[in-house]
Scaffold this motif. Sequence first.
Motif, PDB file in Angstrom:
ATOM      1  N   GLY A  31       0.775  -1.232   0.000  1.00 30.94           N
ATOM      2  CA  GLY A  31       0.000   0.000   0.000  1.00 30.94           C
ATOM      3  C   GLY A  31       0.802   1.275   0.000  1.00 30.94           C
ATOM      4  O   GLY A  31       0.229   2.372  -0.019  1.00 30.94           O
ATOM      5  N   ALA A  32       2.120   1.190   0.039  1.00 28.51           N
ATOM      6  CA  ALA A  32       2.946   2.388   0.118  1.00 28.51           C
ATOM      7  C   ALA A  32       3.022   3.112  -1.225  1.00 28.51           C
ATOM      8  O   ALA A  32       2.937   2.489  -2.291  1.00 28.51           O
ATOM      9  N   ASP A  33       3.184   4.418  -1.161  1.00 24.87           N
ATOM     10  CA  ASP A  33       3.481   5.238  -2.336  1.00 24.87           C
ATOM     11  C   ASP A  33       4.997   5.344  -2.387  1.00 24.87           C
ATOM     12  O   ASP A  33       5.613   6.015  -1.550  1.00 24.87           O
ATOM     13  N   VAL A  34       5.629   4.662  -3.335  1.00 25.67           N
ATOM     14  CA  VAL A  34       7.087   4.540  -3.378  1.00 25.67           C
ATOM     15  C   VAL A  34       7.666   5.463  -4.445  1.00 25.67           C
ATOM     16  O   VAL A  34       7.267   5.409  -5.611  1.00 25.67           O
ATOM     17  N   ARG A  35       8.599   6.320  -4.027  1.00 26.11           N
ATOM     18  CA  ARG A  35       9.321   7.196  -4.943  1.00 26.11           C
ATOM     19  C   ARG A  35      10.773   6.740  -4.971  1.00 26.11           C
ATOM     20  O   ARG A  35      11.401   6.614  -3.914  1.00 26.11           O
ATOM     21  N   VAL A  36      11.319   6.500  -6.138  1.00 25.85           N
ATOM     22  CA  VAL A  36      12.639   5.888  -6.277  1.00 25.85           C
ATOM     23  C   VAL A  36      13.680   6.906  -6.729  1.00 25.85           C
ATOM     24  O   VAL A  36      13.442   7.685  -7.662  1.00 25.85           O
ATOM     25  N   ILE A  37      14.821   6.877  -6.051  1.00 22.68           N
ATOM     26  CA  ILE A  37      15.995   7.645  -6.468  1.00 22.68           C
ATOM     27  C   ILE A  37      17.108   6.638  -6.732  1.00 22.68           C
ATOM     28  O   ILE A  37      17.382   5.780  -5.891  1.00 22.68           O
ATOM     29  N   MET A  38      17.774   6.753  -7.880  1.00 21.02           N
ATOM     30  CA  MET A  38      18.873   5.856  -8.219  1.00 21.02           C
ATOM     31  C   MET A  38      20.139   6.669  -8.430  1.00 21.02           C
ATOM     32  O   MET A  38      20.102   7.754  -9.037  1.00 21.02           O
TER      33      MET A  38
END
Length: 405
Positions: A31-38
Amino acid sequence: MLKGKTIVLGITGGIAAYKAAALCSKLVKLGADVRVIMTESAVKFITPLTLQVLSRHSVYTDTFDEQDPSVVSHIDLADSADLIIVAPATANVIAKMAHGLADDMLSTTLLAATAPVLVAPAMNVHMYEHPAVIHNMKLLASRGVRFVEPGVGLLACGYVGKGRLAEPEEIAEAVVQFFQRSEALKGKKVLVTAGGTMERIDPVRYLTNDSSGKMGFAIAAAARELGAKVTIVAARTFAQPPADVELVQVESAEQMLDEVLSRFTETDIVVKAAAVADYRPAAAFGEKLKKTGGTLVLELEKTPDILETLGRRKTGQFLIGFAAETSNLEHYAMDKLRRKNCDLIVGNNVSQEGAGFHGDTNIVQIFDAEGEVASWPILSKREVAEQLMMLAAERLPGAKGAAGQ
């Protein structure tokens, strides 16, 4: 289980980066809103497109690639996060975090963030055991950064040892537990006393003790992370107080008592971690006392006993005291608990190495009216604080598992 939570997932350059895809997927399913930084190195192991599809959001790789002109991306990400996860975390990014470097999108976001941070290291076993890496992780832990320890097994470099990234399931479970713990004291008011009181002899001299305030500040930070509204009444200290708490500065035992009593009726938990002077000069001099002879006699009188006063007046507050001893710890701690009507006493033998006032570790035993509740080996003061506040949360009236429930 993570509905409504925004998680920033930072992925750094290592072969374990491929596991971050599975972690991202699991967090989204929870259920999480995941924002990705690479990082630049991470994209050499796994493509941003993979994480974009799994997270359903654009992936950030460049500090200067502003995708939304209405915001500054690294600030917006930092502000929106309920939790930041760095997985895998290389030795390089751990060093950057420890020393405040900000030379890419991930490290810049981390430096701007006020959200809790969870780090899952992954590296060669010798790198993981290097003194510099150990130092950096201890430094981060002292600031409240949490770690998911790497596993032991065959590493990509061919070595067998500790350094393999924890499995995505383990990291996801650590995230779930973090958010569950973060509501253990939600809606509660916690008051913590910290530091050593100062009893004035004259305008430039005073009586005090060796307390640094580190234990009290660690307790306040732990209570805040469990969702409580926290007030610290602090005397003389040698540590940085935690953020997002009310800080009230005092000098003397009398001042500390006044500030504590003014808030006591509205408080759910009081932790009296301050080292309060037992005696004060019977009369303080208004001007600097001059040297006049070979000896000086000071008449001392007792200071007010804050813990005893609170024990007499409590009407439902959960009261935790501290007993710093050098011998017969259990005897003195139990005697103090009964005389001062505490719910818990935290006893420590300050003559033991690792349990002194100015260090970053402690060795404690916890007592209630029935005797010893727990005995913890040498732990960081942060870990002691977290375990102590969880114990208090479990024992509050109405808490699941509380006595009588």
